[in-house]
Design an enzyme around this catalytic site. Structure first.
Site, PDB file in Angstrom:
ATOM      1  N   ARG A  16       0.813  -1.219   0.000  1.00 23.52           N
ATOM      2  CA  ARG A  16       0.000   0.000   0.000  1.00 23.52           C
ATOM      3  C   ARG A  16       0.854   1.280   0.000  1.00 23.52           C
ATOM      4  O   ARG A  16       0.350   2.369  -0.224  1.00 23.52           O
ATOM      5  CB  ARG A  16      -0.947  -0.002   1.221  1.00 23.52           C
ATOM      6  CG  ARG A  16      -2.101  -0.979   1.078  1.00 23.52           C
ATOM      7  CD  ARG A  16      -2.855  -1.172   2.383  1.00 23.52           C
ATOM      8  NE  ARG A  16      -2.165  -2.094   3.288  1.00 23.52           N
ATOM      9  CZ  ARG A  16      -2.592  -2.404   4.527  1.00 23.52           C
ATOM     10  NH1 ARG A  16      -3.686  -1.851   4.987  1.00 23.52           N
ATOM     11  NH2 ARG A  16      -1.922  -3.248   5.280  1.00 23.52           N
ATOM     12  N   GLU A 149     -10.394 -10.072  10.247  1.00 20.91           N
ATOM     13  CA  GLU A 149      -9.732  -9.108   9.369  1.00 20.91           C
ATOM     14  C   GLU A 149     -10.766  -8.432   8.474  1.00 20.91           C
ATOM     15  O   GLU A 149     -11.780  -9.041   8.111  1.00 20.91           O
ATOM     16  CB  GLU A 149      -8.677  -9.815   8.514  1.00 20.91           C
ATOM     17  CG  GLU A 149      -7.435 -10.213   9.287  1.00 20.91           C
ATOM     18  CD  GLU A 149      -6.840  -9.060  10.071  1.00 20.91           C
ATOM     19  OE1 GLU A 149      -6.392  -8.083   9.462  1.00 20.91           O
ATOM     20  OE2 GLU A 149      -6.849  -9.124  11.319  1.00 20.91           O
ATOM     21  N   LYS A 325      30.073  24.767   4.724  1.00 18.40           N
ATOM     22  CA  LYS A 325      30.240  23.309   4.727  1.00 18.40           C
ATOM     23  C   LYS A 325      31.595  23.016   5.338  1.00 18.40           C
ATOM     24  O   LYS A 325      32.587  23.601   4.908  1.00 18.40           O
ATOM     25  CB  LYS A 325      30.170  22.750   3.310  1.00 18.40           C
ATOM     26  CG  LYS A 325      30.118  21.240   3.284  1.00 18.40           C
ATOM     27  CD  LYS A 325      30.941  20.622   2.164  1.00 18.40           C
ATOM     28  CE  LYS A 325      32.416  20.687   2.443  1.00 18.40           C
ATOM     29  NZ  LYS A 325      33.261  20.095   1.403  1.00 18.40           N
ATOM     30  N   SER A 378      34.676  42.751  -0.031  1.00 18.83           N
ATOM     31  CA  SER A 378      33.603  42.077  -0.782  1.00 18.83           C
ATOM     32  C   SER A 378      34.140  41.445  -2.062  1.00 18.83           C
ATOM     33  O   SER A 378      35.137  41.909  -2.626  1.00 18.83           O
ATOM     34  CB  SER A 378      32.523  43.099  -1.155  1.00 18.83           C
ATOM     35  OG  SER A 378      31.952  43.609   0.021  1.00 18.83           O
ATOM     36  N   ARG A 413      44.211  43.750  -8.510  1.00 22.28           N
ATOM     37  CA  ARG A 413      43.309  44.719  -9.120  1.00 22.28           C
ATOM     38  C   ARG A 413      43.883  45.126 -10.464  1.00 22.28           C
ATOM     39  O   ARG A 413      45.045  45.510 -10.550  1.00 22.28           O
ATOM     40  CB  ARG A 413      43.186  45.931  -8.211  1.00 22.28           C
ATOM     41  CG  ARG A 413      41.862  46.608  -8.337  1.00 22.28           C
ATOM     42  CD  ARG A 413      41.552  47.457  -7.143  1.00 22.28           C
ATOM     43  NE  ARG A 413      40.927  46.708  -6.070  1.00 22.28           N
ATOM     44  CZ  ARG A 413      40.537  47.259  -4.922  1.00 22.28           C
ATOM     45  NH1 ARG A 413      40.750  48.532  -4.698  1.00 22.28           N
ATOM     46  NH2 ARG A 413      39.971  46.535  -4.001  1.00 22.28           N
TER      47      ARG A 413
END
Ligand code: UD1
Ligand code: CA
Length: 435
Positions: A16, A149, A325, A378, A413
């Site tokens: 089922r 049953e 992580k 950043s 940069r």
């Protein structure tokens, strides 16, 4: 309570459920259903036998991840299918034996203790509004007569709302003497454990019904019942934590797996999932964050952050859209949009928005180590393995490809270039062309 043996039936195909996965391995709050009946059984007994058949190796392997000292037997399902067939050939160590179904994940040891009644059979009975799906308990003159049953029941019997909850205590001697007498003369051509009830009565044995409540004895036979059982189980988990002082905002929207610990003055906001063996201590987990197999202590996380396995977030601020992580962060601020994987970052360090630890070279994973009081501008990438010592500034937009010494400024940069009035030149030309 006297010592007793416990048999857990888990050999059924579970058709089922409409699934390739054996029924008892379907998960409730992150653990297989069968885990819960074994966990509760172990509180009461040292003689536990789990009966398997369908995909028995898979079930056994999964269950052995959690428990040792459990006996597994394989049912002779070809010749003796059914719940009666499942208990054949098992010799309980103790005088009394409890038979549980592996598909009843909400059962609790405190409920099983109530079976400690002197009788040849103690059977659990549910009084329901509708007994659909259950075996019906036929009571005559106040005494249990038999269990029929659903598939074998007459229309009159089908209207009975007294149901067999499916857990029994037997005198081991009675069980061993009578199992061989079971037949499969029924609609499913199976050997029913429930037929032992009628046998006990005809032999004049003492049979005691034990009225039980539906919540603890709910059987899971379909995906709908699986979801229903998980809701009940989730509520139990969250209530325990709330009693211990944890705040849950809109608890119905929060998912906490079995095995999670939450301690101290913690706040868990709506939509949060806390998975595996995570530990949350004195921390605030904000809306829609996910924490998996990690430790979060004296920290705030989210909204919408993802703390993946083996992270250790201590006295740290993790803001929105930050993924970690295997990250060991102590006294760190990572406020926005970052991936911090395979890294160790120390006190006073600020991780700028858009920082990425490039931990994977396509073959192996490498570590980024960042010391104390480092200011990471950043849009920085750390191409691991790299080590940044204390008191360093990394300029915004830098790709860090080597180690940085204490006290230094590090930046990559490209030289800037300015062309006077170029905008007007560029677009004016294009506009002319179109005309
Ligand atoms: C069973 C009872 C029913 C009761 C219901 C309560 C029987 C004949 N019926 O029906 O009266 O109301 O539980 O939930 O016992 N199993 C085996 N080997 C098998 C068949 C089943 O180990 O050959 C195991 C299953 O894995 C499951 C348990 O026995 O854990 C119950 O089997 P299931 O098919 O779910 O029985 P129900 O039809 O629910
Ligand atoms: Ca069942």
């Amino acid at each position: 309570m006297n010592k007793k043996s416990i048999i857990i039936l888990a050999a059924g195909a579970g058709t089922r459920m409409k699934s390739e996965t054996p029924k008892v391995l379907h998960k409730i709050s992150g653990k297989p259903m069968l885990y819960y009946s074994i966990k509760e059984a172990l509180k009461l007994s040292d003689d536990i036998t789990v009966v398997l058949y369908h995909q028995f190796e898979k079930v056994k392997t999964e269950i052995e991840k959690y428990f040792k000292n459990i006996n597994f037997v394989i049912q002779d399902h070809k010749n003796f299918p059914g719940t009666g067939g499942a208990v054949m050939g098992i010799t309980p160590k103790y005088e009394k034996v409890l038979v549980l179904n592996g598909d009843m994940p909400l059962i609790q040891a405190s409920e099983l203790e109530k079976f400690d009644i002197s009788a040849t059979i103690v059977m659990s009975v549910l009084k329901l509004e509708s007994a659909d799906g259950y075996g019906r308990v036929i009571i005559e003159n106040g005494n249990v007569k038999k269990i029929v049953e659903q598939k074998d029941a007459s229309s009159e019997e089908l209207s009975i709302t007294t149901a067999n909850a499916g857990i029994y205590q037997f005198c081991s001697k009675f069980l061993l003497e009578n199992l061989a007498k079971l037949d499969n003369n029924n609609a499913q051509k199976e050997y029913y454990i429930t037929d032992l009830v009628e046998m006990a009565i005809s032999q004049g044995k003492v049979l005691k019904p034990l009225i039980v409540n539906e919540e603890n004895f709910k059987g899971v036979n379909s995906k709908v019942e699986l979801a229903d059982a998980e809701v009940i189980h989730q509520n139990r988990i969250k209530k325990e934590f709330m009693k211990a002082g944890v705040i849950f905002r809109l608890p119905d929207t929060i998912y906490i797996e079995e095995g999670v610990e939450i301690k101290g003055e913690s706040i868990i906001e709506n939509g949060v999932s806390i998975l595996g063996n995570s530990k949350i201590i004195n921390s605030h987990i904000k809306t829609n964050s996910v924490v998996e197999n990690s430790i979060v202590e004296n920290s705030d996380v989210g909204p919408m952050a993802r703390i993946r396995p083996e992270s250790k977030i201590i006295s740290t601020h993790i803001g929105n859209f930050v993924e970690t992580k295997k990250a060991i962060l102590t006294g760190v601020k990572a406020g926005h949009l970052s991936y911090l994987g395979d890294c160790v970052i120390d006190e006073g360090t600020n991780i700028g928005c858009g920082t990425i630890t490039c931990n994977y070279d396509g073959v192996n994973k490498h570590q980024t180590i960042i010391g104390k009081n480092v200011f990471v501008g950043s849009d920085t990438q750390f191409v691991a393995p790299v080590t940044i010592e204390d008191d360093v500034i990394i300029g915004a937009g830098t790709t860090v490809t080597g180690n940085v010494k204490k006290g230094d400024l590090y930046l990559t940069r490209a030289k800037t270039k300015t062309i006077d009035g170029y905008f007007y030149k560029h677009f004016a030309k294009k506009t002319n062309e179109k005309k």
